[in-house]
Design a protein around this motif. Sequence first.
Motif, PDB file in Angstrom:
ATOM      1  N   PRO A 170       0.814  -1.220   0.000  1.00  0.00           N
ATOM      2  CA  PRO A 170       0.000   0.000   0.000  1.00  0.00           C
ATOM      3  C   PRO A 170       0.846   1.267   0.000  1.00  0.00           C
ATOM      4  CG  PRO A 170      -0.787  -1.569   1.637  1.00  0.00           C
ATOM      5  CD  PRO A 170       0.536  -2.080   1.155  1.00  0.00           C
ATOM      6  N   GLN A 171       0.312   2.289  -0.639  1.00  0.00           N
ATOM      7  CA  GLN A 171       0.941   3.609  -0.673  1.00  0.00           C
ATOM      8  C   GLN A 171      -0.139   4.653  -0.419  1.00  0.00           C
ATOM      9  OE1 GLN A 171       2.962   4.084  -4.431  1.00  0.00           O
ATOM     10  NE2 GLN A 171       4.368   2.392  -4.056  1.00  0.00           N
ATOM     11  N   GLN A 172       0.259   5.745   0.207  1.00  0.00           N
ATOM     12  CA  GLN A 172      -0.680   6.826   0.467  1.00  0.00           C
ATOM     13  C   GLN A 172      -0.011   8.176   0.235  1.00  0.00           C
ATOM     14  OE1 GLN A 172      -3.800   7.516   1.153  1.00  0.00           O
ATOM     15  NE2 GLN A 172      -4.611   5.418   1.197  1.00  0.00           N
ATOM     16  N   PHE A 173      -0.850   9.153  -0.067  1.00  0.00           N
ATOM     17  CA  PHE A 173      -0.414  10.538  -0.217  1.00  0.00           C
ATOM     18  C   PHE A 173      -1.495  11.421   0.375  1.00  0.00           C
ATOM     19  CE2 PHE A 173      -0.839  14.574  -2.440  1.00  0.00           C
ATOM     20  CZ  PHE A 173       0.440  15.096  -2.351  1.00  0.00           C
ATOM     21  N   ALA A 174      -1.085  12.417   1.140  1.00  0.00           N
ATOM     22  CA  ALA A 174      -2.048  13.368   1.706  1.00  0.00           C
ATOM     23  C   ALA A 174      -1.393  14.732   1.776  1.00  0.00           C
ATOM     24  CB  ALA A 174      -2.500  12.924   3.100  1.00  0.00           C
ATOM     25  N   LYS A 175      -2.184  15.762   1.579  1.00  0.00           N
ATOM     26  CA  LYS A 175      -1.629  17.108   1.682  1.00  0.00           C
ATOM     27  C   LYS A 175      -2.619  18.021   2.396  1.00  0.00           C
ATOM     28  CE  LYS A 175      -2.883  19.493  -2.672  1.00  0.00           C
ATOM     29  NZ  LYS A 175      -2.333  20.030  -3.927  1.00  0.00           N
ATOM     30  N   VAL A 176      -2.097  19.083   2.944  1.00  0.00           N
ATOM     31  CA  VAL A 176      -2.903  20.098   3.608  1.00  0.00           C
ATOM     32  C   VAL A 176      -2.955  21.314   2.695  1.00  0.00           C
ATOM     33  CG1 VAL A 176      -3.055  21.661   5.579  1.00  0.00           C
ATOM     34  CG2 VAL A 176      -2.339  19.301   5.920  1.00  0.00           C
ATOM     35  N   GLY A 177      -4.155  21.796   2.445  1.00  0.00           N
ATOM     36  CA  GLY A 177      -4.346  22.995   1.639  1.00  0.00           C
ATOM     37  C   GLY A 177      -5.722  23.561   1.906  1.00  0.00           C
ATOM     38  N   THR A 178      -6.005  24.679   1.323  1.00  0.00           N
ATOM     39  CA  THR A 178      -7.319  25.295   1.529  1.00  0.00           C
ATOM     40  C   THR A 178      -8.423  24.523   0.822  1.00  0.00           C
ATOM     41  OG1 THR A 178      -6.838  26.785  -0.323  1.00  0.00           O
ATOM     42  CG2 THR A 178      -6.397  27.598   1.903  1.00  0.00           C
ATOM     43  N   ARG A 179      -8.055  23.659  -0.116  1.00  0.00           N
ATOM     44  CA  ARG A 179      -8.990  22.745  -0.753  1.00  0.00           C
ATOM     45  C   ARG A 179      -8.181  21.575  -1.301  1.00  0.00           C
ATOM     46  NH1 ARG A 179     -10.778  26.894  -5.618  1.00  0.00           N
ATOM     47  NH2 ARG A 179      -8.695  27.368  -6.378  1.00  0.00           N
ATOM     48  N   ASN A 180      -8.854  20.558  -1.864  1.00  0.00           N
ATOM     49  CA  ASN A 180      -8.172  19.328  -2.252  1.00  0.00           C
ATOM     50  C   ASN A 180      -7.290  19.496  -3.479  1.00  0.00           C
ATOM     51  OD1 ASN A 180      -9.244  17.810  -0.182  1.00  0.00           O
ATOM     52  ND2 ASN A 180     -11.048  17.197  -1.348  1.00  0.00           N
ATOM     53  N   ALA A 181      -7.652  20.353  -4.392  1.00  0.00           N
ATOM     54  CA  ALA A 181      -6.884  20.531  -5.619  1.00  0.00           C
ATOM     55  C   ALA A 181      -6.893  22.002  -6.001  1.00  0.00           C
ATOM     56  CB  ALA A 181      -7.465  19.684  -6.755  1.00  0.00           C
TER      57      ALA A 181
END
Length: 295
Positions: A170-181
Amino acid sequence: MDFLRPASWEEALAAKAAYPDAVPLAGGTDLMVELNFDRRRPERILDLGRIEELHTWEAGEDTVRLGASVPYRVIIERLRSRLPGLALAAHTVGSPQIRNRGSVGGNLGTASPAGDAHPALLAAGARVEAASLRGTRLIPAEEFFTGPKRNALAPDELIRAVHIDTATGPQQFAKVGTRNAMVIAVCAFALALHPRTRTVRTGIGSAAPTPVRARAAEDFLTGVLAEGGHWDHGRPVPPAAAARFAELAAAACAPIDDVRGSAAYRRRAIAVLARRTLDWTWTAHTAPQGGASCA
């Protein structure tokens, strides 16, 4: 401004050798913004749009060779099972129009600390294929970034492809921002489990001058999983170990205060993302179906 438009890869390398200051143009999702806002005015642009081989990819048993201009859309639609972490990161890149044009090769060439593809490449174990008239070399992703928006390419080199290990877990990616994209990441974190070698790899974005791996966190978690027999028995990672992994991930950061977030916030956010992605990947690994996850 001179506009160079080679019709073949050999012509592109010859042009780059003759004009090392020529700025490559592929999808244009970064360069055209800089030109439109008059932030950059190069003397020469090297348009790579006609070079078909840069738009192709090959999937071997252990590695995917991704042409430098393969768009994010193709990664999402065709390579999700082989490169799940990168596919997740690709989902967060811009709008559908940007994902149709933007590419991993372009993201690497820009070498922004906040590049969405970079953490996933670091976690998966990627090598950048750089070429010139002098020959070809593979640069490990962790050695490619040399500073903010600086990379290890020589003046006469171009990115031809990226070699990425096929996911075995398994692999995952997550980021913090004001919206998803359609937003620059405040910070981002990628985690990949490699069951065959019983190791883990990480990638951190937008929390240091360059994208980085949290090597101390990787070594710690690898040791915990080995000593506790977790790979063999699928036992949950102890909460104290998960918390320590998150602390070590945050310690790998060297963030700054800027308009998107403070340094303290970024460290805290990376710790949260590290713990969450660990939970997600280990749950996927121990699920009955096992294998790589893109959930």
